[in-house]
Write a protein that holds these residues in place. Structure first.
Motif, PDB file in Angstrom:
ATOM      1  N   LEU A  70      -1.925  -8.377  -4.603  1.00  0.00           N
ATOM      2  CA  LEU A  70      -1.602  -8.296  -2.831  1.00  0.00           C
ATOM      3  C   LEU A  70      -1.758  -6.631  -3.066  1.00  0.00           C
ATOM      4  CD1 LEU A  70      -3.406  -9.678   0.023  1.00  0.00           C
ATOM      5  CD2 LEU A  70      -0.446 -10.254   0.475  1.00  0.00           C
ATOM      6  N   VAL A  71      -0.565  -6.861  -3.220  1.00  0.00           N
ATOM      7  CA  VAL A  71      -0.199  -5.326  -2.018  1.00  0.00           C
ATOM      8  C   VAL A  71      -1.287  -4.000  -2.947  1.00  0.00           C
ATOM      9  CG1 VAL A  71       1.563  -3.500  -2.422  1.00  0.00           C
ATOM     10  CG2 VAL A  71       2.571  -5.804  -1.926  1.00  0.00           C
ATOM     11  N   LEU A  72      -1.642  -3.916  -4.267  1.00  0.00           N
ATOM     12  CA  LEU A  72      -2.285  -3.620  -4.737  1.00  0.00           C
ATOM     13  C   LEU A  72      -4.175  -3.191  -3.810  1.00  0.00           C
ATOM     14  CD1 LEU A  72      -0.993  -4.029  -8.521  1.00  0.00           C
ATOM     15  CD2 LEU A  72       0.000  -1.526  -6.927  1.00  0.00           C
ATOM     16  N   ALA A  73      -4.012  -4.814  -4.126  1.00  0.00           N
ATOM     17  CA  ALA A  73      -5.299  -5.444  -3.608  1.00  0.00           C
ATOM     18  C   ALA A  73      -5.776  -4.695  -2.697  1.00  0.00           C
ATOM     19  CB  ALA A  73      -6.038  -6.320  -3.676  1.00  0.00           C
ATOM     20  N   VAL A  74      -4.300  -4.633  -1.570  1.00  0.00           N
ATOM     21  CA  VAL A  74      -4.838  -4.068  -0.483  1.00  0.00           C
ATOM     22  C   VAL A  74      -5.264  -2.189  -0.139  1.00  0.00           C
ATOM     23  CG1 VAL A  74      -3.220  -3.881   1.683  1.00  0.00           C
ATOM     24  CG2 VAL A  74      -3.216  -5.236   1.348  1.00  0.00           C
ATOM     25  N   ILE A  75      -3.902  -1.714  -1.168  1.00  0.00           N
ATOM     26  CA  ILE A  75      -3.966  -0.061  -1.249  1.00  0.00           C
ATOM     27  C   ILE A  75      -5.575   0.226  -1.533  1.00  0.00           C
ATOM     28  CG2 ILE A  75      -3.127   1.715  -2.800  1.00  0.00           C
ATOM     29  CD1 ILE A  75      -0.542   0.439  -2.783  1.00  0.00           C
TER      30      ILE A  75
END
Length: 242
Positions: free
Chosen positions: A90-95
């Motif tokens: 999730l965090v990587l996808a948001v970035i």
């Protein structure tokens, strides 16, 4: 592990839950601003509204600021929480998504700058029908990609991926038509080139919307589909690959 909209509400730490939800909320807010930037840029072109175009150009700083803020939030989550599995995705996808949204904002600024030039020159509306049609198409792609991200909706994400092929086809047809028009009327070259740059920006917006949709599949399934033929992509195919 596949994730759903409920996955990120199951942590022991309520604070962690809140941080992850805030990341999504801020991403959606950035997406809403960027979508409006595209809409206003196209409206400025079609209406010959230089003031609106100038506002779009000036608002690009706000888009950039939102990207920096969200990236900083993601960095803090990574440092403090050291997330694993679906939380890390999730965090990587948001970035990744904020990067594409920022670039959509850049393309909206390009449209606005060309709209200002056309309005100031008082040039005609050749190609505006194509601009209107493709802009509606790519704005829907951006909106659907963001909705798919918010809902962890793979089916909707795949619709966006397939729509990108249609936009590419429309773009190619429109560019050929404008090239023909320039050859028939050399006096139109300057204005038509500006419209062609606008169409190119819209096509790039479709590409970035496609990227957003691909991140949804990565987020939910942990599968990178960037180099998979779109004709091979559907829910069942992804299940077999995942």
């Amino acid at each position: 592990m596949d994730i759903t909209s409920d996955t990120h509400s199951q942590h022991i730490s309520k604070q962690f839950n809140q941080e992850l939800e805030e990341l999504k909320t801020h991403l959606m807010a950035m997406g809403g601003l960027v979508e409006k930037q595209v809409q206003d840029a196209v409206t400025a072109l079609l209406d010959g509204d230089s003031r609106l175009a100038e506002r779009v150009r000036d608002n690009d700083d706000a888009v950039n600021d939102m990207q920096l803020k969200i990236d900083d939030e993601c960095t803090r989550v990574l440092a403090r929480r050291q997330p694993a599995a679906s939380d890390l995705r999730l965090v990587l996808a948001v970035i990744r998504a904020t990067s594409d949204l920022e670039r959509i904002g850049d393309e909206a600024s390009k449209i606005a700058r060309n709209a200002m030039s056309l309005a100031e020159a008082g040039n005609g509306s050749k190609g505006f029908i194509e601009v209107r049609h493709i802009s509606e198409h790519v704005r829907k792609m951006v909106r659907d990609a963001l909705t798919a991200f918010a809902r962890f909706d793979i089916d909707l994400a795949l619709e966006v991926v397939h729509e990108d092929e249609a936009v590419d086809s429309e773009y190619t047809t429109a560019m050929r038509s404008l090239m023909t028009f320039m050859m028939e009327d050399p006096r139109s070259i300057s204005s038509v080139l500006s419209v062609m740059w606008i169409l190119r920006a819209l096509e790039r917006i479709g590409d970035h919307a496609n990227n957003l949709a691909e991140y949804v599949v990565y987020l939910v399934k942990g599968l990178d589909i960037r180099h998979i033929d779109p004709d091979e992509l559907d829910e069942e195919a992804i299940k077999r690959r995942g």
